[in-house]
Motif scaffolding. Structure first.
Motif, short mmCIF file in Angstrom:
data_model
loop_
_atom_site.label_atom_id
_atom_site.label_comp_id
_atom_site.label_asym_id
_atom_site.label_seq_id
_atom_site.Cartn_x
_atom_site.Cartn_y
_atom_site.Cartn_z
N ASP A 11 22.06 26.33 18.24
CA ASP A 11 21.69 26.37 16.83
C ASP A 11 20.17 26.47 16.68
O ASP A 11 19.67 27.19 15.81
CB ASP A 11 22.20 25.14 16.10
CG ASP A 11 23.69 25.16 15.87
OD1 ASP A 11 24.30 26.23 16.07
OD2 ASP A 11 24.25 24.11 15.51
N SER A 12 19.44 25.74 17.52
CA SER A 12 17.98 25.78 17.46
C SER A 12 17.46 27.17 17.80
O SER A 12 16.63 27.72 17.08
CB SER A 12 17.37 24.76 18.41
OG SER A 12 17.74 23.45 18.03
N TYR A 13 17.96 27.75 18.89
CA TYR A 13 17.51 29.09 19.28
C TYR A 13 17.88 30.12 18.21
O TYR A 13 17.09 31.02 17.91
CB TYR A 13 18.09 29.50 20.63
CG TYR A 13 17.44 28.81 21.80
CD1 TYR A 13 16.06 28.75 21.92
CD2 TYR A 13 18.19 28.22 22.80
CE1 TYR A 13 15.45 28.12 22.97
CE2 TYR A 13 17.59 27.59 23.87
CZ TYR A 13 16.22 27.54 23.95
OH TYR A 13 15.62 26.92 25.02
N SER A 44 18.13 29.58 15.06
CA SER A 44 17.21 29.38 13.94
C SER A 44 15.83 29.97 14.25
O SER A 44 15.21 30.59 13.39
CB SER A 44 17.08 27.89 13.65
OG SER A 44 16.16 27.67 12.61
N TYR A 45 15.37 29.78 15.48
CA TYR A 45 14.08 30.35 15.87
C TYR A 45 14.09 31.86 15.77
O TYR A 45 13.14 32.48 15.30
CB TYR A 45 13.71 29.96 17.30
CG TYR A 45 13.62 28.48 17.57
CD1 TYR A 45 13.35 27.57 16.55
CD2 TYR A 45 13.81 27.98 18.83
CE1 TYR A 45 13.28 26.21 16.81
CE2 TYR A 45 13.74 26.63 19.10
CZ TYR A 45 13.48 25.75 18.09
OH TYR A 45 13.41 24.42 18.36
N GLY A 50 16.13 33.70 13.92
CA GLY A 50 16.39 34.13 12.56
C GLY A 50 15.24 33.96 11.60
O GLY A 50 15.21 34.60 10.55
N HIS A 51 14.28 33.11 11.92
CA HIS A 51 13.14 32.89 11.04
C HIS A 51 11.90 33.52 11.68
O HIS A 51 11.37 33.01 12.68
CB HIS A 51 12.91 31.39 10.81
CG HIS A 51 14.01 30.76 10.02
ND1 HIS A 51 15.14 30.23 10.62
CD2 HIS A 51 14.16 30.58 8.69
CE1 HIS A 51 15.93 29.75 9.68
NE2 HIS A 51 15.36 29.95 8.49
#
Length: 88
Positions: A40-42, A44-45, A47-48
């Motif tokens: 999920d963190s990767y 998010s990184y 995607g933003h």
């Protein structure tokens, strides 16, 4: 809290767990939980764009290279899974 409220909350939780894999359930072990958090963190990184640009500047790499590295890390973010007999 009434019985109907508890049933409604539990049905909403079951719906979220069925819809989104990363929300977990009672049978999720520590390794699977950590893998979900890392992925999920990767995601998010990636995607933003501002976060991706921040990591690119910090690592002195191109944005495309950082995106590629993050996608590769999503495959096995926490290493190989532990043996089934050693679960916590």
């Amino acid at each position: 809290m009434q019985a109907s409220d508890r049933f409604n909350i539990n049905s909403q939780l079951e719906h979220l767990q069925a819809k989104y894999v990363g929300t977990g359930h009672a049978d999720v072990n520590r390794f699977e939980w950590a893998v979900n958090i890392q992925r999920d963190s990767y995601a998010s990184y990636i995607g933003h764009a501002p976060l991706l640009a921040f990591f690119a500047v910090a690592e002195n790499e191109s944005i495309g290279r950082v995106r590629y590295n993050f996608m590769q890390r999503m495959l096995l973010p926490c290493g190989k899974p532990p043996d089934r007999d050693q679960e916590d």
